[in-house]
Design a protein around this motif. Structure first.
Motif, PDB file in Angstrom:
ATOM      1  N   ARG A  54      40.466  73.753 -16.756  1.00  0.00           N
ATOM      2  CA  ARG A  54      40.892  73.666 -15.356  1.00  0.00           C
ATOM      3  C   ARG A  54      40.617  74.986 -14.633  1.00  0.00           C
ATOM      4  N   LYS A  55      40.948  76.098 -15.288  1.00  0.00           N
ATOM      5  CA  LYS A  55      40.697  77.407 -14.674  1.00  0.00           C
ATOM      6  C   LYS A  55      39.204  77.624 -14.457  1.00  0.00           C
ATOM      7  N   MET A  56      38.389  77.186 -15.414  1.00  0.00           N
ATOM      8  CA  MET A  56      36.935  77.285 -15.314  1.00  0.00           C
ATOM      9  C   MET A  56      36.427  76.486 -14.109  1.00  0.00           C
ATOM     10  N   GLU A  57      36.940  75.285 -13.945  1.00  0.00           N
ATOM     11  CA  GLU A  57      36.500  74.410 -12.854  1.00  0.00           C
ATOM     12  C   GLU A  57      36.931  74.946 -11.494  1.00  0.00           C
ATOM     13  N   ILE A  58      38.121  75.491 -11.414  1.00  0.00           N
ATOM     14  CA  ILE A  58      38.582  76.093 -10.159  1.00  0.00           C
ATOM     15  C   ILE A  58      37.749  77.319  -9.821  1.00  0.00           C
ATOM     16  N   ASN A  59      37.397  78.095 -10.836  1.00  0.00           N
ATOM     17  CA  ASN A  59      36.564  79.278 -10.613  1.00  0.00           C
ATOM     18  C   ASN A  59      35.174  78.890 -10.114  1.00  0.00           C
ATOM     19  N   ALA A  60      34.625  77.789 -10.622  1.00  0.00           N
ATOM     20  CA  ALA A  60      33.309  77.328 -10.170  1.00  0.00           C
ATOM     21  C   ALA A  60      33.319  77.051  -8.670  1.00  0.00           C
ATOM     22  N   ALA A  61      34.406  76.460  -8.178  1.00  0.00           N
ATOM     23  CA  ALA A  61      34.527  76.209  -6.742  1.00  0.00           C
ATOM     24  C   ALA A  61      34.675  77.511  -5.965  1.00  0.00           C
ATOM     25  N   ARG A  62      35.482  78.417  -6.488  1.00  0.00           N
ATOM     26  CA  ARG A  62      35.724  79.693  -5.783  1.00  0.00           C
ATOM     27  C   ARG A  62      34.457  80.528  -5.655  1.00  0.00           C
ATOM     28  N   LEU A  63      33.559  80.418  -6.623  1.00  0.00           N
ATOM     29  CA  LEU A  63      32.294  81.141  -6.541  1.00  0.00           C
ATOM     30  C   LEU A  63      31.458  80.687  -5.341  1.00  0.00           C
ATOM     31  N   LEU A  64      31.735  79.499  -4.848  1.00  0.00           N
ATOM     32  CA  LEU A  64      31.045  78.969  -3.673  1.00  0.00           C
ATOM     33  C   LEU A  64      31.893  79.087  -2.412  1.00  0.00           C
ATOM     34  N   GLY A  65      33.076  79.663  -2.533  1.00  0.00           N
ATOM     35  CA  GLY A  65      33.939  79.863  -1.370  1.00  0.00           C
ATOM     36  C   GLY A  65      34.907  78.734  -1.099  1.00  0.00           C
TER      37      GLY A  65
END
Length: 247
Positions: A54-65
């Motif tokens: 879940r943390k990995m997936e949330i981070n993937a979104a944050r990398l795109l803003g």
């Protein structure tokens, strides 16, 4: 501007519209990714592993803003597109109140993509009745083996300038159904094909269909925001609407 992208699975927003998301974020838009069907089918995985994913997936979104909401019970056996799921998604829409929304195209070889497209369409329509009208709605193209055969784009967004961000986001995935290196390879192929078809060789693009036109005869906000990257689709003997409607 508030922008919501509703992608069925943990990587669908990043894979299918990640470049467009990054460009909109750079223009100051507030972005939210929503995953209604982000299920982990391996029932033996520990809660710690699921939490790490879940943390990995949330981070993937944050990398795109973007921020991200994962809706479903991760250990459910199948995606449930019941009335309750529609109501849960509608509540997210009512809370966030997006002005622009991107969803799946309902013609898709992946059954959960089709289900989420219909669930999202229902939730968006009902949210409008309950006080959260959305100005513009678009459908994105999922994977080459999923949507492309049924997808005649209306417009495209050149994402060459942010392709590095998209690849960084995709590489952050390392789960049973989303491996970063494979996602990057497939994204390059598809975005390069659309870039060649839409712009010129060596460029990358994402393509979309219009589900709802802008309110009150206004111009497309996405076109105004991303004017330099925006391209209408179709040319010469290849009109954007495709030939299937004229046979």
């Amino acid at each position: 501007m508030k922008v919501m992208m509703i992608g069925a699975h943990n990587d669908d927003c990043e894979c299918n519209a990640g470049g467009t998301a990054a460009l909109l974020a750079a223009k100051g838009c507030e972005l939210l990714f929503v995953n209604p069907a982000c299920i982990i089918h391996n029932q033996s995985l520990s809660d710690e592993t699921i939490d790490a994913w879940r943390k990995m997936e949330i981070n993937a979104a944050r990398l795109l803003g973007a921020d991200k909401i994962i809706m479903d019970d991760r250990k459910a056996r199948i995606f449930d597109n019941s009335r309750e799921t529609v109501e849960k998604l509608e509540k997210i829409i009512l809370d966030f109140r997006p002005e622009m929304v991107f969803i799946h195209w309902p013609m898709d070889n992946h059954v959960e993509h089709r289900m989420v497209a219909k669930t999202a369409y229902k939730a968006i329509s009902i949210a409008c009745v309950h006080g959260a009208p959305i100005k513009e709605i678009y459908a994105f193209e999922a994977g080459i083996s999923q949507t492309t055969n049924y997808f005649s784009p209306h417009f495209g967004i050149e994402i060459t300038s942010v392709m590095d961000k998209v690849e960084e986001s995709l590489r952050s995935f390392s789960t049973e159904a989303a491996q970063g290196d494979w996602l990057v390879k497939t994204k390059r192929v598809q975005a390069n094909y659309r870039g060649l078809d839409l712009i010129t060789l060596g460029r990358y693009a994402e393509v979309f269909r219009i589900v709802k036109f802008p309110d009150k005869n206004n111009d497309f906000a996405i076109r105004e925001l991303l004017l330099d990257e925006f391209r209408w689709y179709g040319r010469g003997m290849y009109p954007a609407m495709g030939t299937e409607y004229f046979e």
